[in-house]
Design a protein around this motif. Sequence first.
Motif, mmCIF file in Angstrom:
data_model
loop_
_atom_site.group_PDB
_atom_site.id
_atom_site.type_symbol
_atom_site.label_atom_id
_atom_site.label_comp_id
_atom_site.label_asym_id
_atom_site.label_seq_id
_atom_site.Cartn_x
_atom_site.Cartn_y
_atom_site.Cartn_z
ATOM 1 N N ARG A 97 -4.643 12.244 -7.285
ATOM 2 C CA ARG A 97 -3.265 12.249 -6.441
ATOM 3 C C ARG A 97 -4.433 10.727 -4.495
ATOM 4 O O ARG A 97 -5.344 11.663 -4.278
ATOM 5 C CB ARG A 97 -2.492 12.930 -5.368
ATOM 6 N N GLU A 98 -3.530 9.288 -5.223
ATOM 7 C CA GLU A 98 -5.073 8.531 -4.255
ATOM 8 C C GLU A 98 -3.800 7.556 -3.679
ATOM 9 O O GLU A 98 -2.832 7.731 -3.872
ATOM 10 C CB GLU A 98 -5.278 7.523 -5.269
ATOM 11 N N SER A 99 -4.422 6.885 -2.444
ATOM 12 C CA SER A 99 -3.695 5.512 -1.659
ATOM 13 C C SER A 99 -4.040 4.545 -2.418
ATOM 14 O O SER A 99 -4.833 4.323 -3.163
ATOM 15 C CB SER A 99 -4.349 5.072 -1.171
ATOM 16 N N ARG B 194 -8.270 0.952 4.289
ATOM 17 C CA ARG B 194 -8.814 1.590 3.849
ATOM 18 C C ARG B 194 -8.681 2.581 2.353
ATOM 19 O O ARG B 194 -9.107 3.220 1.380
ATOM 20 C CB ARG B 194 -8.698 3.605 3.851
ATOM 21 N N THR B 195 -8.120 1.625 1.809
ATOM 22 C CA THR B 195 -6.953 1.677 0.246
ATOM 23 C C THR B 195 -8.823 1.415 -0.737
ATOM 24 O O THR B 195 -9.287 0.594 -0.044
ATOM 25 C CB THR B 195 -6.463 0.892 -0.363
ATOM 26 N N GLU B 196 -8.601 2.040 -1.679
ATOM 27 C CA GLU B 196 -10.201 2.351 -2.665
ATOM 28 C C GLU B 196 -9.656 1.482 -3.887
ATOM 29 O O GLU B 196 -10.312 1.824 -5.178
ATOM 30 C CB GLU B 196 -11.270 2.758 -2.423
ATOM 31 N N THR C 168 1.068 -1.176 0.287
ATOM 32 C CA THR C 168 -0.365 0.312 -0.432
ATOM 33 C C THR C 168 0.676 1.222 -0.140
ATOM 34 O O THR C 168 1.588 1.446 1.082
ATOM 35 C CB THR C 168 -1.143 0.110 0.875
ATOM 36 N N THR C 169 0.811 2.708 -0.875
ATOM 37 C CA THR C 169 1.119 3.069 -0.757
ATOM 38 C C THR C 169 0.836 4.704 -0.878
ATOM 39 O O THR C 169 -0.701 4.820 -1.716
ATOM 40 C CB THR C 169 2.018 3.681 -2.273
ATOM 41 N N SER C 170 0.923 5.969 -0.761
ATOM 42 C CA SER C 170 -0.034 6.854 -0.821
ATOM 43 C C SER C 170 0.675 8.257 -2.173
ATOM 44 O O SER C 170 1.221 8.213 -1.997
ATOM 45 C CB SER C 170 -0.699 7.395 0.939
ATOM 46 N N ASP C 171 -0.586 8.474 -2.385
ATOM 47 C CA ASP C 171 0.089 10.124 -2.869
ATOM 48 C C ASP C 171 0.429 9.500 -4.341
ATOM 49 O O ASP C 171 1.573 10.257 -4.300
ATOM 50 C CB ASP C 171 1.161 11.038 -2.160
ATOM 51 N N GLU D 47 4.967 -0.435 4.545
ATOM 52 C CA GLU D 47 3.952 -0.571 2.889
ATOM 53 C C GLU D 47 4.078 -1.769 2.542
ATOM 54 O O GLU D 47 2.913 -2.271 1.594
ATOM 55 C CB GLU D 47 4.753 0.169 1.845
ATOM 56 N N SER E 43 -3.199 -0.008 -3.324
ATOM 57 C CA SER E 43 -3.031 -1.180 -3.017
ATOM 58 C C SER E 43 -2.253 -2.041 -3.945
ATOM 59 O O SER E 43 -3.361 -1.776 -5.126
ATOM 60 C CB SER E 43 -3.313 -1.666 -2.007
#
Length: 790
Positions: free
Chosen positions: A116-118, A194-196, A98-101, A223, A120
């Motif tokens: 800009r999203e999170s 919380r990843t979508e 999982t990573t963000s931004d 991560e 997975s």
Amino acid sequence: MLKNYLKIAIRSIRRSSSYAAINVSGLALGITCTLLIFSLVTYHLSFDNFHENSDRIYRFVTEQHRDDVTYAPGVPPAFGKQFREDFTYGEAVARLYTTSDVLVSIDQGNDVRKFRESISFADPAFFDLFNFPLVSGDIKTILSAPNNAVITEKMAKKYFGEENAVGKTLRFENTIDFVVAGILKDIPDNTDFRTEIFFPYMTVGKYNEWYARDDAWGGITSEIQTFVKLHQGINPTEVESKLPAYVTKYRPTSKNVHHYKLQPLDDIHFNPKYQGVMEKNTLVILSIIGFFLIFTACLNFINLATAQAVTRSKEVGVRKTLGSMRAQLFWQFTLETSVIVVLSTTVALAFAYAILPMVNQLFETRVQFEVFNNAQLLFFIPLLMVIVTVLSSLYPGLILSGFKPVLALKGKLTNTGNFNIRRILITTQFTISQVLLIGLIVVMYQMHYFKEKDLGFSQEAIVVIPAGTTDEKINLLRDRLAQLPNVQQVTACFSAPASESHWHTSLTYDNRTEPEDFGVSFRGGDEHYISTFGLNLIAGRNIEKADTVREFVVNETFVEKIGVASPEEILGKEIRVNGRWTGPVVGVVKDFHDASLHSDISPIFITTSRENYQSLAIKISMNEAKTTLASIEKTWMDIHPDLLYTYDFVDNLTAQFYQTEETMLTLIQVFSCIALFIGCMGLYGLVSFMGTQKTKEIGIRKVLGGDVTHILWIFGKEFSRLIIIAFVLAAPVGWYLMSQWLEEFVFHIDLSPWIFLVELAVIAVFVLATVGYQSAKAALMNPVKALRTE
């Protein structure tokens, strides 16, 4: 009978409207806090409990033993695949990166929309482990194709509106195209996942080759996490007993010794060692605070009710003379209390609905306050009302219903409640208030310490923006930014000196045969890094301009850990870090804080590592900051038109270390104010009672020459004594609790005596403001009128 009781109760409340208003206000505040705390606690306790067979789901975590013990919520990237191949303990095993931004683009003809999203990357078994159902697609094969994507209903609507999202294309970081093959139901609020947007883990190597390698046992990132659902009847201790073999086989010489463990799913949300977001102790503390707030509100009701006892004595006398039984009077007063409780609860529900958005923002939660759709609330609210009614009505009801009719009609009552009991109740209230105030002052002082402490580097007026994608573009952007007006310095770097974006690696010093038994923290930056962030070079020189790793600057802690006598002694010594970078130490900088003040300063090395330059840090003049920021954005967009621009100031990034403390400060401020308000209403009740009890005494004293000051002291010494007793009880409790809290920080304030003196002074001001009016009113009463009350 009940209808008659209700009529009398309403008339009594109207007749004493000021007392009723105070009671409703106090109870409503207490009930509001209790309802919100209950909702918050049950919300957190419900996290990820909706997954089928959740008691068999575990996460693999790591204890890392070097010169100290650290904890990571993940395992090496190769662990999950190897465990799945070696053992049959798991019904399902899944890796999740999982990573963000990250940049997600939607190509819609001439229009390219950027977000800009999170996101997975997940193994196919992920949806076997966790209950996130699909509304479209085959859950068993959805992540089996390399370029499939799964998104939630919310994201489908965000990206494609009312169109069918299945078959549409998402572009990830302008490099990989994924086709939407399935739509998930929206992720529940009570989950840590919380990843979508989900992509197949088999594709992660295109983004980061190391994450996909079968021999990636050399490091850990939070991560990447690995989950397993054990077969029915499998003991997790048996599984853990097999895991040391991986350390022996794949990390035989590492000084960073791994201990792989299984963490139950229901522990993930609450365990701070493994980055859990809510400690159970916090929920316990919130629950205790909620109990004390509602308890103090009930104490107020008792004080005010008994203070009114004399004014209602004739009513009781008449009722008893006309044949009313004590039990009937008791239930009459209980019904009056229940009416006030119902009114208070109604007001509290309105308050809770109004305040809930602020609570969610403060705690970064998604608590829903839907009374009729929440079985727990439907049970808790009536239960709370019954408890409050019983606590508030029991003692006053017994006192009022127990009056002797003859004495009541003559106004010669002595049984209007034990004054010592009321003293105990008020002392209890203010003990709680003073503990909260001590906590408030300590947290405020510690937060001020955070903001004022010299971190060892400059963080004012430094803007951080993404560096870009290629070396050529990074160099071009840096050069063009340096030419802008009001831009003082620019550096390409991995991150700011204090940042959550850092990693630790191994170190070999001066051609020693064995690596050191401590890890070093990486800070990548070009030749302008030290000057841009104002680091203090105390020995040697700065690193020179280079495209690769050639030389190193280290900090004082690095020198101390190595064991050399002085910074000058380490200059010229060759070190090898990350198993592949070799070069001499050319400089030593003064220690700076590389993380929050919770942690000690790490041994650090700074070097030129172009491959790890993620950001550009720009020191600007704040005279025309708005114009400068606009120029920076325009310059960035000219070079990276296909990317999404973001920026932040370094001091904002540093402040994020203390979001938990900011939340705690806000909570204590709110709870302290509420506790003080409720406590002061209790004092109001007590001084009213004292004024009623001492009416004749005051009249006699004034007739005999007593002045107003002397009479005011009658009240003042009583309340001063209670506040001092409460302080004596609260001070050691507050000292102990805040000492425990401060121990969480390596760098913190000292609990000096003035903190407790300030708290006592604050309480004294509130008490003086509360009792002053009623005391003065009693002292200035006409003595003739006072003596005629016989």
